[in-house]
Design a protein around this motif. Structure first.
Motif, PDB file in Angstrom:
ATOM      1  N   PHE A  21      -5.666  15.281 -29.350  1.00  0.00           N
ATOM      2  CA  PHE A  21      -6.509  15.550 -28.185  1.00  0.00           C
ATOM      3  C   PHE A  21      -7.896  14.918 -28.378  1.00  0.00           C
ATOM      4  O   PHE A  21      -8.820  15.548 -28.896  1.00  0.00           O
ATOM      5  CB  PHE A  21      -6.659  17.059 -27.983  1.00  0.00           C
ATOM      6  CG  PHE A  21      -5.506  17.727 -27.271  1.00  0.00           C
ATOM      7  CD1 PHE A  21      -4.220  17.204 -27.313  1.00  0.00           C
ATOM      8  CD2 PHE A  21      -5.710  18.904 -26.555  1.00  0.00           C
ATOM      9  CE1 PHE A  21      -3.155  17.823 -26.659  1.00  0.00           C
ATOM     10  CE2 PHE A  21      -4.660  19.538 -25.891  1.00  0.00           C
ATOM     11  CZ  PHE A  21      -3.382  18.996 -25.946  1.00  0.00           C
ATOM     12  N   ARG A  71     -11.146  16.652 -26.538  1.00  0.00           N
ATOM     13  CA  ARG A  71     -11.580  17.948 -27.079  1.00  0.00           C
ATOM     14  C   ARG A  71     -12.261  17.778 -28.434  1.00  0.00           C
ATOM     15  O   ARG A  71     -13.123  18.587 -28.805  1.00  0.00           O
ATOM     16  CB  ARG A  71     -10.389  18.913 -27.173  1.00  0.00           C
ATOM     17  CG  ARG A  71      -9.874  19.297 -25.813  1.00  0.00           C
ATOM     18  CD  ARG A  71      -8.901  20.452 -25.839  1.00  0.00           C
ATOM     19  NE  ARG A  71      -8.241  20.561 -24.543  1.00  0.00           N
ATOM     20  CZ  ARG A  71      -7.416  21.520 -24.207  1.00  0.00           C
ATOM     21  NH1 ARG A  71      -7.134  22.490 -25.059  1.00  0.00           N
ATOM     22  NH2 ARG A  71      -6.856  21.542 -23.007  1.00  0.00           N
ATOM     23  N   THR A 119      -1.998   9.375 -22.218  1.00  0.00           N
ATOM     24  CA  THR A 119      -1.754  10.223 -21.051  1.00  0.00           C
ATOM     25  C   THR A 119      -3.103  10.591 -20.469  1.00  0.00           C
ATOM     26  O   THR A 119      -3.991  11.087 -21.170  1.00  0.00           O
ATOM     27  CB  THR A 119      -0.880  11.448 -21.359  1.00  0.00           C
ATOM     28  OG1 THR A 119      -0.548  12.062 -20.105  1.00  0.00           O
ATOM     29  CG2 THR A 119      -1.549  12.455 -22.288  1.00  0.00           C
TER      30      THR A 119
HETATM   31  O1  G3P Z   1      -2.391  16.423 -22.671  1.00  0.00           O
HETATM   32  C1  G3P Z   1      -3.342  17.343 -23.109  1.00  0.00           C
HETATM   33  C2  G3P Z   1      -4.450  17.375 -22.146  1.00  0.00           C
HETATM   34  O2  G3P Z   1      -3.991  17.879 -20.934  1.00  0.00           O
HETATM   35  C3  G3P Z   1      -5.648  18.116 -22.556  1.00  0.00           C
HETATM   36  O3  G3P Z   1      -6.674  17.571 -21.813  1.00  0.00           O
HETATM   37  O4  G3P Z   1      -8.853  17.481 -20.728  1.00  0.00           O
HETATM   38  O5  G3P Z   1      -7.698  19.695 -21.080  1.00  0.00           O
HETATM   39  O6  G3P Z   1      -8.656  18.449 -23.009  1.00  0.00           O
HETATM   40  P1  G3P Z   1      -8.053  18.352 -21.648  1.00  0.00           P
END
Ligand code: G3P
Length: 218
Positions: A133, A136, A187
């Protein structure tokens, strides 16, 4: 590098698909909730709809956190459509389940990955995809892209076949840097994909071409 869209929003999936560059879809329970998709039946039906829209891998995440629960849920999800990839969290029972799914030919996406040690474990267990990720990690003032780079190096020298699926992508630069450091898949939200189109010199140049062409039509 493959392009997946990270959403459960059908209109956005269609828009990315219509661009002709979409290779798959990833979802998670938060993205489902954002679209108001709650309850097992609604979730299952939503996955079926997505699989009918896109001829590519569709990650469907388990909710269970115990081995038996993950196996039961994952087998049910995998039976929905040939393109379903079972998304499993990076926890102890998740790794055991990924090993089981791998032995049964069920493809997996190991999610919530934040370290190279986790990446090695998932590859050893036979995960099809690994989802670090990026965004994050950046949010914590660490370097998400450095992690992708390190995992790509480790997978390359160790010969692991698990594909690095750069997740938590927030902007077009994340996509470009992921490609540069060797991610196999990104993604992304639709906004990040469409952001790749943007350049002021393209807009200025096109306006000039059209203006010059118009002169000949006067
Ligand atoms: O694929 C994982 C993704 O959806 C997390 O994205 O922006 O919630 O950190 P985010």
């Amino acid at each position: 590098m493959k392009f997946f869209i990270d959403t459960a929003n059908l209109a956005q999936i269609k828009e990315a698909h219509d661009l002709g560059i979409l290779d798959g879809v990833t979802t998670n329970p938060s993205l489902m909730a954002k679209e108001g998709i709650f309850g097992e039946e609604a979730v299952i039906n939503h996955y079926k709809t997505i699989c009918e829209m896109v001829d590519g891998d569709v990650s469907a995440e388990v909710i269970s956190t115990d081995y038996e629960g993950i196996i039961a849920e994952g087998e049910k999800l995998a039976a929905l459509h040939k393109n379903i990839v079972v998304k499993v969290p990076m926890i102890k029972d998740g790794i055991k389940a990924i090993k089981y799914f791998s032995s049964k030919g069920i493809r997996t996406n190991c999610t919530l990955v934040f370290s190279s040690g986790q990446a090695i474990l998932a590859a050893k267990a036979g995960a099809t995809y690994l989802s670090p990720f990026i965004g994050r990690i950046d949010d914590m003032n660490w370097d998400g892209m450095e992690l992708i780079s390190q995992i790509a190096h480790i997978y390359s020298i160790q010969g692991y076949e698990t594909q690095i699926l750069a997740a938590s992508i927030r902007n077009p630069l994340h996509i470009v840097k992921s490609a540069e450091v060797g991610a196999h898949v990104v993604t992304c939200p639709l906004s990040a994909i469409l952001g790749l189109l943007k350049h002021p010199l393209t807009d200025i140049g096109l306006a000039q071409f059209l203006a010059d062409h118009a002169k000949g039509n006067k």
